[in-house]
Motif scaffolding. Structure first.
Motif, PDB file in Angstrom:
ATOM      1  N   ALA A  76      33.249  90.598 -63.634  1.00 46.38           N
ATOM      2  CA  ALA A  76      33.607  91.340 -64.853  1.00 46.38           C
ATOM      3  C   ALA A  76      34.132  92.731 -64.515  1.00 46.38           C
ATOM      4  O   ALA A  76      35.123  93.188 -65.098  1.00 46.38           O
ATOM      5  CB  ALA A  76      32.409  91.430 -65.791  1.00 46.38           C
ATOM      6  N   ASP A  77      33.494  93.409 -63.575  1.00 41.91           N
ATOM      7  CA  ASP A  77      33.951  94.736 -63.168  1.00 41.91           C
ATOM      8  C   ASP A  77      35.338  94.658 -62.534  1.00 41.91           C
ATOM      9  O   ASP A  77      36.220  95.469 -62.833  1.00 41.91           O
ATOM     10  CB  ASP A  77      32.950  95.355 -62.189  1.00 41.91           C
ATOM     11  CG  ASP A  77      33.422  96.694 -61.661  1.00 41.91           C
ATOM     12  OD1 ASP A  77      33.507  97.652 -62.462  1.00 41.91           O
ATOM     13  OD2 ASP A  77      33.728  96.783 -60.446  1.00 41.91           O
ATOM     14  N   PHE A  78      35.545  93.675 -61.662  1.00 45.14           N
ATOM     15  CA  PHE A  78      36.855  93.493 -61.039  1.00 45.14           C
ATOM     16  C   PHE A  78      37.924  93.221 -62.100  1.00 45.14           C
ATOM     17  O   PHE A  78      38.987  93.845 -62.097  1.00 45.14           O
ATOM     18  CB  PHE A  78      36.802  92.339 -60.032  1.00 45.14           C
ATOM     19  CG  PHE A  78      38.127  92.058 -59.386  1.00 45.14           C
ATOM     20  CD1 PHE A  78      38.521  92.754 -58.260  1.00 45.14           C
ATOM     21  CD2 PHE A  78      38.983  91.091 -59.902  1.00 45.14           C
ATOM     22  CE1 PHE A  78      39.754  92.498 -57.658  1.00 45.14           C
ATOM     23  CE2 PHE A  78      40.203  90.826 -59.306  1.00 45.14           C
ATOM     24  CZ  PHE A  78      40.591  91.532 -58.187  1.00 45.14           C
ATOM     25  N   ALA A  79      37.649  92.291 -63.021  1.00 43.60           N
ATOM     26  CA  ALA A  79      38.624  91.926 -64.055  1.00 43.60           C
ATOM     27  C   ALA A  79      38.923  93.111 -64.975  1.00 43.60           C
ATOM     28  O   ALA A  79      40.072  93.327 -65.357  1.00 43.60           O
ATOM     29  CB  ALA A  79      38.107  90.739 -64.866  1.00 43.60           C
ATOM     30  N   ARG A  80      37.891  93.877 -65.311  1.00 38.26           N
ATOM     31  CA  ARG A  80      38.092  95.057 -66.165  1.00 38.26           C
ATOM     32  C   ARG A  80      39.008  96.074 -65.477  1.00 38.26           C
ATOM     33  O   ARG A  80      39.945  96.599 -66.073  1.00 38.26           O
ATOM     34  CB  ARG A  80      36.747  95.702 -66.498  1.00 38.26           C
ATOM     35  CG  ARG A  80      36.865  96.952 -67.386  1.00 38.26           C
ATOM     36  CD  ARG A  80      35.558  97.734 -67.472  1.00 38.26           C
ATOM     37  NE  ARG A  80      34.964  98.051 -66.181  1.00 38.26           N
ATOM     38  CZ  ARG A  80      35.403  98.988 -65.348  1.00 38.26           C
ATOM     39  NH1 ARG A  80      36.472  99.705 -65.642  1.00 38.26           N
ATOM     40  NH2 ARG A  80      34.807  99.202 -64.184  1.00 38.26           N
ATOM     41  N   ARG A  81      38.774  96.335 -64.184  1.00 40.05           N
ATOM     42  CA  ARG A  81      39.604  97.292 -63.449  1.00 40.05           C
ATOM     43  C   ARG A  81      41.029  96.778 -63.273  1.00 40.05           C
ATOM     44  O   ARG A  81      41.993  97.537 -63.371  1.00 40.05           O
ATOM     45  CB  ARG A  81      38.977  97.611 -62.084  1.00 40.05           C
ATOM     46  CG  ARG A  81      37.694  98.436 -62.226  1.00 40.05           C
ATOM     47  CD  ARG A  81      37.101  98.851 -60.886  1.00 40.05           C
ATOM     48  NE  ARG A  81      36.575  97.699 -60.184  1.00 40.05           N
ATOM     49  CZ  ARG A  81      36.699  97.489 -58.869  1.00 40.05           C
ATOM     50  NH1 ARG A  81      37.322  98.356 -58.094  1.00 40.05           N
ATOM     51  NH2 ARG A  81      36.188  96.414 -58.307  1.00 40.05           N
ATOM     52  N   LEU A  82      41.173  95.472 -63.030  1.00 44.31           N
ATOM     53  CA  LEU A  82      42.505  94.884 -62.906  1.00 44.31           C
ATOM     54  C   LEU A  82      43.257  94.976 -64.234  1.00 44.31           C
ATOM     55  O   LEU A  82      44.429  95.354 -64.261  1.00 44.31           O
ATOM     56  CB  LEU A  82      42.409  93.425 -62.445  1.00 44.31           C
ATOM     57  CG  LEU A  82      43.731  92.685 -62.278  1.00 44.31           C
ATOM     58  CD1 LEU A  82      44.620  93.350 -61.233  1.00 44.31           C
ATOM     59  CD2 LEU A  82      43.473  91.222 -61.920  1.00 44.31           C
ATOM     60  N   ALA A  83      42.587  94.661 -65.328  1.00 43.51           N
ATOM     61  CA  ALA A  83      43.214  94.752 -66.651  1.00 43.51           C
ATOM     62  C   ALA A  83      43.688  96.174 -66.932  1.00 43.51           C
ATOM     63  O   ALA A  83      44.797  96.385 -67.439  1.00 43.51           O
ATOM     64  CB  ALA A  83      42.226  94.300 -67.734  1.00 43.51           C
ATOM     65  N   GLU A  84      42.860  97.139 -66.577  1.00 41.25           N
ATOM     66  CA  GLU A  84      43.227  98.547 -66.780  1.00 41.25           C
ATOM     67  C   GLU A  84      44.494  98.893 -66.004  1.00 41.25           C
ATOM     68  O   GLU A  84      45.406  99.523 -66.536  1.00 41.25           O
ATOM     69  CB  GLU A  84      42.064  99.437 -66.338  1.00 41.25           C
ATOM     70  CG  GLU A  84      42.271 100.902 -66.621  1.00 41.25           C
ATOM     71  CD  GLU A  84      41.043 101.697 -66.215  1.00 41.25           C
ATOM     72  OE1 GLU A  84      41.143 102.468 -65.237  1.00 41.25           O
ATOM     73  OE2 GLU A  84      39.998 101.549 -66.877  1.00 41.25           O
TER      74      GLU A  84
END
Length: 155
Positions: A76-84
């Motif tokens: 979730a942290d990885f996906a959130r940072r990638l989305a940003e």
């Protein structure tokens, strides 16, 4: 569900940053997952670069991820940072509702599918737009198949 998944509910083509443990990004993914317990900004940047060179049609307008009960913040942290970095919203709308055995321990595809039966649910309605589904590794592809089915079924 029995039989083939209807074509309207199947996942689309995807991309993988690495092969598990390979000499490219695979070693860093392995170390980040099991030793650091956090995917580095370098991996986010590498994934962003890979995705910028990929031209899927239709292009995703938001991101979500496959959740884990063992490591609930890792992907979730990885996906959130990638989305940003991609300038897209991140909606963590898939929930894992029961623990499962690792897919790599299953003896065949049928066992892998049964292992995940009822393991995931959506906690909100997904946007009716193309999504990029993120996970940290792929063993059987059944996790992606089931999560994509849930996302497309609810649209």
């Amino acid at each position: 569900m029995k039989g083939a998944i209807p074509s309207d509910y199947r996942s689309e083509e995807g991309k993988a940053l690495s092969v598990w443990g390979d000499s490219g990004w695979g070693q860093q993914v392995k170390q980040n997952k099991y030793q650091d317990k956090h995917f580095s900004d370098e991996l986010v940047a590498a994934c962003l670069n890979m995705l910028e060179n990929w031209q899927p049609h239709p292009k995703p307008t938001w991101l979500t991820c496959v959740p884990s009960l063992r490591n609930p913040h890792l992907v979730a942290d990885f996906a959130r940072r990638l989305a940003e970095k991609m300038g897209l919203p991140f909606y963590p709308i898939i929930q894992k509702i029961r623990e499962t055995e690792p897919q790599k321990l299953m003896k065949n595809s049928h066992a892998q599918a049964c292992n995940l039966d009822g393991a995931f649910k959506l906690i909100d309605s997904p946007p009716r737009e193309p999504v990029l589904l993120i996970d940290d590794m792929v063993d059987s592809r059944w996790t992606f198949t089931i999560c994509a089915y849930l996302l497309k079924k609810r649209r």
